[in-house]
Design a protein around this motif. Structure first.
Motif, PDB file in Angstrom:
ATOM      1  N   PRO A   1     106.528  28.181 -29.487  1.00 23.19           N
ATOM      2  CA  PRO A   1     106.336  28.024 -30.935  1.00 23.19           C
ATOM      3  C   PRO A   1     105.134  28.784 -31.479  1.00 23.19           C
ATOM      4  N   VAL A   2     104.132  29.023 -30.616  1.00 22.87           N
ATOM      5  CA  VAL A   2     102.934  29.728 -31.084  1.00 22.87           C
ATOM      6  C   VAL A   2     103.292  31.146 -31.526  1.00 22.87           C
TER       7      VAL A   2
ATOM      8  N   ALA B   1     106.116  32.129 -32.690  1.00 24.73           N
ATOM      9  CA  ALA B   1     106.834  32.034 -33.963  1.00 24.73           C
ATOM     10  C   ALA B   1     105.847  31.816 -35.114  1.00 24.73           C
ATOM     11  N   ILE B   2     104.837  30.975 -34.865  1.00 22.01           N
ATOM     12  CA  ILE B   2     103.830  30.717 -35.909  1.00 22.01           C
ATOM     13  C   ILE B   2     103.071  31.999 -36.232  1.00 22.01           C
ATOM     14  N   LEU B   3     102.634  32.686 -35.163  1.00 19.46           N
ATOM     15  CA  LEU B   3     101.847  33.911 -35.361  1.00 19.46           C
ATOM     16  C   LEU B   3     102.640  34.969 -36.118  1.00 19.46           C
ATOM     17  N   ALA B   4     103.961  34.980 -35.869  1.00 16.58           N
ATOM     18  CA  ALA B   4     104.796  35.996 -36.515  1.00 16.58           C
ATOM     19  C   ALA B   4     104.838  35.811 -38.031  1.00 16.58           C
ATOM     20  N   GLY B   5     104.514  34.598 -38.483  1.00 20.00           N
ATOM     21  CA  GLY B   5     104.602  34.307 -39.910  1.00 20.00           C
ATOM     22  C   GLY B   5     103.361  34.663 -40.713  1.00 20.00           C
ATOM     23  N   TYR B   6     102.332  35.173 -40.043  1.00 17.64           N
ATOM     24  CA  TYR B   6     101.082  35.462 -40.751  1.00 17.64           C
ATOM     25  C   TYR B   6     100.619  36.889 -40.488  1.00 17.64           C
ATOM     26  N   PRO B   7      99.835  37.445 -41.412  1.00 17.70           N
ATOM     27  CA  PRO B   7      99.228  38.752 -41.145  1.00 17.70           C
ATOM     28  C   PRO B   7      98.307  38.640 -39.931  1.00 17.70           C
TER      29      PRO B   7
ATOM     30  N   GLN C   1      96.139  25.449 -38.001  1.00 17.18           N
ATOM     31  CA  GLN C   1      96.729  24.260 -38.620  1.00 17.18           C
ATOM     32  C   GLN C   1      98.178  24.086 -38.172  1.00 17.18           C
ATOM     33  N   ASP C   2      98.932  25.182 -38.183  1.00 20.15           N
ATOM     34  CA  ASP C   2     100.334  25.110 -37.775  1.00 20.15           C
ATOM     35  C   ASP C   2     100.459  24.743 -36.301  1.00 20.15           C
ATOM     36  N   VAL C   3      99.594  25.335 -35.471  1.00 18.87           N
ATOM     37  CA  VAL C   3      99.640  25.043 -34.033  1.00 18.87           C
ATOM     38  C   VAL C   3      99.288  23.577 -33.804  1.00 18.87           C
ATOM     39  N   ASN C   4      98.264  23.112 -34.512  1.00 20.90           N
ATOM     40  CA  ASN C   4      97.824  21.727 -34.371  1.00 20.90           C
ATOM     41  C   ASN C   4      98.941  20.760 -34.811  1.00 20.90           C
ATOM     42  N   ARG C   5      99.669  21.155 -35.854  1.00 19.59           N
ATOM     43  CA  ARG C   5     100.761  20.314 -36.361  1.00 19.59           C
ATOM     44  C   ARG C   5     101.916  20.278 -35.344  1.00 19.59           C
ATOM     45  N   THR C   6     102.166  21.409 -34.710  1.00 18.11           N
ATOM     46  CA  THR C   6     103.277  21.503 -33.766  1.00 18.11           C
ATOM     47  C   THR C   6     103.030  20.676 -32.510  1.00 18.11           C
ATOM     48  N   PHE C   7     101.805  20.777 -31.960  1.00 19.48           N
ATOM     49  CA  PHE C   7     101.531  20.124 -30.670  1.00 19.48           C
ATOM     50  C   PHE C   7     100.716  18.845 -30.820  1.00 19.48           C
ATOM     51  N   ASN C   8     100.265  18.553 -32.057  1.00 16.09           N
ATOM     52  CA  ASN C   8      99.325  17.466 -32.315  1.00 16.09           C
ATOM     53  C   ASN C   8      97.950  17.731 -31.719  1.00 16.09           C
TER      54      ASN C   8
END
Lengths: 165, 286
Positions: free
Chosen positions: A17-18, A20-26, A37-44
């Motif tokens: 998932p990381v 995928a998250i990274l792909a969404g940002y510059p 924030q997204d990584v923290n939300r994904t894995f808690n």
């Protein structure tokens, strides 16, 4: 608190998932907090290797990524449970019995505030104010807010969240 | 310095003296040029000012401010027209005294902090001293800025508030550290420990092999440091094979061998092929 001390019991999660998250940002330093924030939300929490991935991808020194990860209260570098129970201990909640709620959660879950159950089901946290003083005492369990709780409601809060998952 | 003063020349007053400066130039730089002393701890000519230590606080006012004044960090305050600066007024001394008092509470065992506090008449902190004195770091962050400037950026602050400290990622040995020890070199309280023994250097709980001069065997840099600066400066792997002394000697010998050429500074430079200044020159004083 060192990340390495918490690591042994918990196997590193699948980090797909990381990417995928990274792909969404510059891929710049300015994306750092949003990505975390997204990584923290994904894995808690923020897994060690996820931080390394983020650092390499955004071109930010790993030491700086760790600095940011440990600076903000919203991030955790210790693995946390599937459901995070946040008990508000702000002034209004305190007066309306938050300490009793804390005791009751501690008794039911067998962990102290700041700890996670061994089965990684629940993490118990106390927070200072969630801005819902009219609902005092407030407990946020996972995504759901509970207001006007009494210690007798605690098993339901725990059970309810377990059912949802 | 990335801060380029581009403004016009104005006159400001520092401690009663009229001093010329460009608008936008930082006050500390202006004062130092005029020979006026402002204490500053986290200031280093190699890095941009950061305003972390707060020791360079000065009082500023203007004739038009109707008696109003404020304290600012001289290292970061840009010069402007008609500024009146007091570097040792009562509010300034009081602010610096409180700082020293707080540092003494945090680092009661630091000789540097003790000496500094004594200069402000503090023998014993008026605050509750740290129950367990953690280290002698005053968190000025100079080590971090120097490391970042040199390139590795191996250390940063971790955590916040009372638990804030300088450390590598995951509070372990920093993977990006090259062992150049520049952080220890610039640390005002000398709280970063560097141990050299049997051709190794240990810093930040990480052990490095030192590179021995192929001629005299002296050890100056770590292998990682030589590799890093060799690559960064385009110097090649062989640049650090000789220590600075042997390199000078070799260059002088080469220069005198070149028949008919007078020994000039230009000749020396050509013969060595490279300037003597290494990119890691921050640390070569050791």
């Amino acid at each position: 608190m060192s990340a390495t001390a918490a690591a042994p019991a918990i196997p590193e999660p699948d980090l797909a998932p990381v990417d995928a998250i990274l792909a969404g940002y510059p891929q710049t330093e300015t994306s750092l907090v949003q990505v975390l924030q997204d990584v923290n939300r994904t894995f808690n929490y923020l897994p060690c290797h996820a931080l390394e991935k983020v650092a390499a991808s955004l071109g930010v020194p790993l030491a700086r990524v760790f600095s940011v990860a440990t600076f903000y209260k919203a991030f955790s570098i210790k693995p946390r449970g599937k459901v995070i129970i946040r008990i508000c201990t702000g002034t209004a909640c305190h007066i309306r019995g938050a300490p009793l709620l804390v005791d009751e959660f501690v008794r039911h879950l067998g962990i102290r505030a700041g700890e996670t159950t061994p089965d990684m089901g629940f993490t118990l946290e106390t927070v200072n104010c969630v801005g819902a003083c009219a609902m005092a005492p407030v407990v946020i369990a996972g995504p759901r807010h509970h207001g006007g709780l009494s210690p007798a409601d605690v098993p339901d809060v725990i059970q309810g969240k377990s059912d949802d998952d | 310095m990335s801060h380029e003063p581009s403004g016009r020349v104005v006159k400001i007053e520092i401690d009663g003296r009229v001093v010329e400066a460009r608008t936008g130039e930082f006050l500390l730089a202006v004062a130092r040029r005029a020979g006026i002393d402002i204490p500053a701890i986290c200031q280093h000519e190699a890095v941009d000012p950061a305003g972390n230590c707060r020791m360079c606080l000065v009082e500023i006012t203007k004739a038009s401010w109707d008696g109003w004044s404020r304290l600012v960090t001289a290292c970061l305050y840009p010069t402007e027209q008609d500024l009146i600066v007091k570097t040792h007024s009562a509010p300034v001394i009081e602010a610096r005294t409180v700082l020293c008092d707080l540092w003494l509470a945090r680092c009661p065992d630091s000789a540097y902090v003790q000496k500094l506090a004594a200069e402000f008449g503090i023998e014993k902190t008026s605050y509750q001293p740290a129950a367990v004195p953690t280290d002698q770091c005053i968190l000025c962050g100079l080590c971090i800025r120097v490391c970042e400037k040199l390139g590795p950026a191996a250390i940063y602050t971790v955590n916040r508030g009372g638990r804030k400290k300088v450390a590598g990622p995951f509070e372990g040995p920093p993977p990006d550290c090259i062992g150049c020890a520049a952080c220890a070199e610039v640390c005002p309280t000398s709280c970063i420990t560097v141990a050299e023994r049997d051709g190794t250097r240990t810093i930040w709980d990480k052990e490095f092999q030192l590179l021995a001069c192929t001629t005299c065997g002296r050890t100056l840099v770590t292998i990682e440091e030589a590799r890093y600066f060799g690559r960064k400066g385009g110097l090649g792997e062989s640049y650090y094979q000789l220590c600075d002394r042997c390199k000078r000697l070799q260059t002088a010998q080469q220069a005198t061998k070149v028949a008919g050429l007078p020994l000039t500074v230009g000749g020396l430079g050509e013969a060595s092929g490279r300037p003597f200044r290494s990119p890691g020159s921050l640390t070569t004083s050791r």
